[in-house]
Design a protein around this motif. Sequence first.
Motif, mmCIF file in Angstrom:
data_model
loop_
_atom_site.group_PDB
_atom_site.id
_atom_site.type_symbol
_atom_site.label_atom_id
_atom_site.label_comp_id
_atom_site.label_asym_id
_atom_site.label_seq_id
_atom_site.Cartn_x
_atom_site.Cartn_y
_atom_site.Cartn_z
ATOM 1 N N THR A 219 50.968 28.376 28.152
ATOM 2 C CA THR A 219 50.367 28.205 29.469
ATOM 3 C C THR A 219 49.993 29.548 30.078
ATOM 4 O OG1 THR A 219 51.669 26.197 29.818
ATOM 5 C CG2 THR A 219 50.743 27.249 31.767
ATOM 6 N N ILE A 220 50.884 30.514 30.010
ATOM 7 C CA ILE A 220 50.623 31.842 30.584
ATOM 8 C C ILE A 220 49.463 32.522 29.870
ATOM 9 C CG2 ILE A 220 51.580 34.164 30.834
ATOM 10 C CD1 ILE A 220 54.286 32.818 31.388
ATOM 11 N N VAL A 221 49.465 32.486 28.545
ATOM 12 C CA VAL A 221 48.414 33.152 27.783
ATOM 13 C C VAL A 221 47.063 32.500 28.042
ATOM 14 C CG1 VAL A 221 47.569 33.559 25.433
ATOM 15 C CG2 VAL A 221 49.942 34.063 26.012
ATOM 16 N N SER A 222 47.006 31.184 28.077
ATOM 17 C CA SER A 222 45.721 30.520 28.321
ATOM 18 C C SER A 222 45.227 30.782 29.738
ATOM 19 C CB SER A 222 45.829 29.021 28.048
ATOM 20 O OG SER A 222 46.733 28.422 28.954
ATOM 21 N N THR A 223 46.111 30.823 30.720
ATOM 22 C CA THR A 223 45.709 31.117 32.095
ATOM 23 C C THR A 223 45.173 32.537 32.211
ATOM 24 O OG1 THR A 223 47.395 29.601 32.925
ATOM 25 C CG2 THR A 223 46.497 31.187 34.478
ATOM 26 N N LEU A 224 45.861 33.490 31.618
ATOM 27 C CA LEU A 224 45.385 34.869 31.663
ATOM 28 C C LEU A 224 44.065 35.022 30.912
ATOM 29 C CD1 LEU A 224 48.733 36.808 31.162
ATOM 30 C CD2 LEU A 224 47.399 36.560 33.253
ATOM 31 N N PHE A 225 43.902 34.317 29.817
ATOM 32 C CA PHE A 225 42.659 34.372 29.058
ATOM 33 C C PHE A 225 41.492 33.852 29.898
ATOM 34 C CE2 PHE A 225 39.637 32.418 26.048
ATOM 35 C CZ PHE A 225 39.298 33.546 25.326
ATOM 36 N N ILE A 226 41.715 32.773 30.619
ATOM 37 C CA ILE A 226 40.657 32.220 31.472
ATOM 38 C C ILE A 226 40.285 33.210 32.566
ATOM 39 C CG2 ILE A 226 40.184 30.425 33.191
ATOM 40 C CD1 ILE A 226 41.770 28.515 31.358
ATOM 41 N N HIS A 227 41.285 33.875 33.174
ATOM 42 C CA HIS A 227 40.996 34.865 34.215
ATOM 43 C C HIS A 227 40.191 36.037 33.656
ATOM 44 C CE1 HIS A 227 43.105 33.154 37.581
ATOM 45 N NE2 HIS A 227 44.175 32.948 36.833
ATOM 46 N N VAL A 228 40.542 36.498 32.479
ATOM 47 C CA VAL A 228 39.818 37.612 31.864
ATOM 48 C C VAL A 228 38.382 37.214 31.555
ATOM 49 C CG1 VAL A 228 39.680 39.016 29.770
ATOM 50 C CG2 VAL A 228 41.853 38.770 30.955
ATOM 51 N N MET A 229 38.185 36.014 31.015
ATOM 52 C CA MET A 229 36.838 35.570 30.692
ATOM 53 C C MET A 229 35.979 35.430 31.939
ATOM 54 S SD MET A 229 36.725 35.661 27.534
ATOM 55 C CE MET A 229 35.128 34.973 27.271
ATOM 56 N N LYS A 230 36.553 34.916 33.033
ATOM 57 C CA LYS A 230 35.791 34.797 34.283
ATOM 58 C C LYS A 230 35.391 36.174 34.798
ATOM 59 C CE LYS A 230 37.552 30.435 36.072
ATOM 60 N NZ LYS A 230 38.345 29.795 37.133
ATOM 61 N N ALA A 231 36.293 37.134 34.709
ATOM 62 C CA ALA A 231 35.979 38.488 35.166
ATOM 63 C C ALA A 231 34.891 39.122 34.311
ATOM 64 C CB ALA A 231 37.246 39.351 35.141
ATOM 65 N N GLU A 232 34.961 38.916 33.003
ATOM 66 C CA GLU A 232 33.948 39.485 32.110
ATOM 67 C C GLU A 232 32.584 38.858 32.352
ATOM 68 O OE1 GLU A 232 33.933 42.036 29.938
ATOM 69 O OE2 GLU A 232 35.886 42.490 30.768
ATOM 70 N N PHE A 233 32.528 37.548 32.507
ATOM 71 C CA PHE A 233 31.245 36.893 32.767
ATOM 72 C C PHE A 233 30.665 37.343 34.098
ATOM 73 C CE2 PHE A 233 32.590 33.224 29.867
ATOM 74 C CZ PHE A 233 31.939 33.791 28.797
ATOM 75 N N GLY A 234 31.533 37.572 35.084
ATOM 76 C CA GLY A 234 31.057 38.062 36.376
ATOM 77 C C GLY A 234 30.461 39.449 36.267
ATOM 78 N N SER A 235 31.087 40.317 35.482
ATOM 79 C CA SER A 235 30.557 41.675 35.345
ATOM 80 C C SER A 235 29.257 41.670 34.534
ATOM 81 C CB SER A 235 31.589 42.594 34.683
ATOM 82 O OG SER A 235 31.793 42.248 33.332
ATOM 83 N N ILE A 236 29.165 40.789 33.536
ATOM 84 C CA ILE A 236 27.909 40.675 32.772
ATOM 85 C C ILE A 236 26.789 40.208 33.695
ATOM 86 C CG2 ILE A 236 26.754 39.324 30.961
ATOM 87 C CD1 ILE A 236 29.382 39.429 29.409
ATOM 88 N N HIS A 237 27.093 39.241 34.566
ATOM 89 C CA HIS A 237 26.082 38.728 35.491
ATOM 90 C C HIS A 237 25.591 39.835 36.422
ATOM 91 C CE1 HIS A 237 23.888 35.797 37.798
ATOM 92 N NE2 HIS A 237 24.504 36.183 38.906
ATOM 93 N N ARG B 156 25.603 43.054 35.784
ATOM 94 C CA ARG B 156 24.816 43.996 34.988
ATOM 95 C C ARG B 156 23.399 43.473 34.767
ATOM 96 N NH1 ARG B 156 29.185 45.259 30.294
ATOM 97 N NH2 ARG B 156 30.739 46.229 31.622
ATOM 98 N N ILE B 157 23.278 42.189 34.498
ATOM 99 C CA ILE B 157 21.951 41.613 34.292
ATOM 100 C C ILE B 157 21.149 41.672 35.587
ATOM 101 C CG2 ILE B 157 20.737 39.442 33.805
ATOM 102 C CD1 ILE B 157 22.926 38.863 31.738
ATOM 103 N N ASP B 158 21.793 41.394 36.721
ATOM 104 C CA ASP B 158 21.091 41.481 38.003
ATOM 105 C C ASP B 158 20.616 42.905 38.270
ATOM 106 O OD1 ASP B 158 21.391 38.811 38.509
ATOM 107 O OD2 ASP B 158 23.135 39.055 39.826
ATOM 108 N N ASN B 159 21.469 43.888 37.977
ATOM 109 C CA ASN B 159 21.076 45.288 38.173
ATOM 110 C C ASN B 159 19.940 45.675 37.234
ATOM 111 O OD1 ASN B 159 22.992 45.617 40.161
ATOM 112 N ND2 ASN B 159 24.510 46.511 38.795
ATOM 113 N N LEU B 160 20.009 45.230 35.998
ATOM 114 C CA LEU B 160 18.940 45.521 35.036
ATOM 115 C C LEU B 160 17.633 44.884 35.486
ATOM 116 C CD1 LEU B 160 18.100 46.739 32.314
ATOM 117 C CD2 LEU B 160 18.774 44.570 31.260
ATOM 118 N N ASP B 161 17.705 43.658 35.980
ATOM 119 C CA ASP B 161 16.506 42.976 36.461
ATOM 120 C C ASP B 161 15.895 43.730 37.637
ATOM 121 O OD1 ASP B 161 14.625 40.848 36.550
ATOM 122 O OD2 ASP B 161 15.744 39.981 38.237
#
Length: 63
Positions: free
Chosen positions: A22-40, A42-47
């Motif tokens: 449970t802990i590992v899956s919760t932390l994994f979801i938080h990390v993925m959300k943060a990474e997708f947010g930073s990618i978004h 970066r794409i906005d800045n590039l645009d």
Amino acid sequence: MNEPQVWVLIGVFAAAIFGMLTIVSTLFIHVMKAEFGSIHRRIDNLDRDVNALYRHSFGNDRD
């Protein structure tokens, strides 16, 4: 397998594994959300940068 201590240990190990999963899956979801947010971002800045270069290159530099 009839001893109560064996069943207690099985229960404790099962609860520990379930808790860690449970802990590992919760932390994994938080990390993925943060990474997708930073990618978004970066794409906005590039645009924005590409639009500025386009406006500058083709003489539509009124902004």
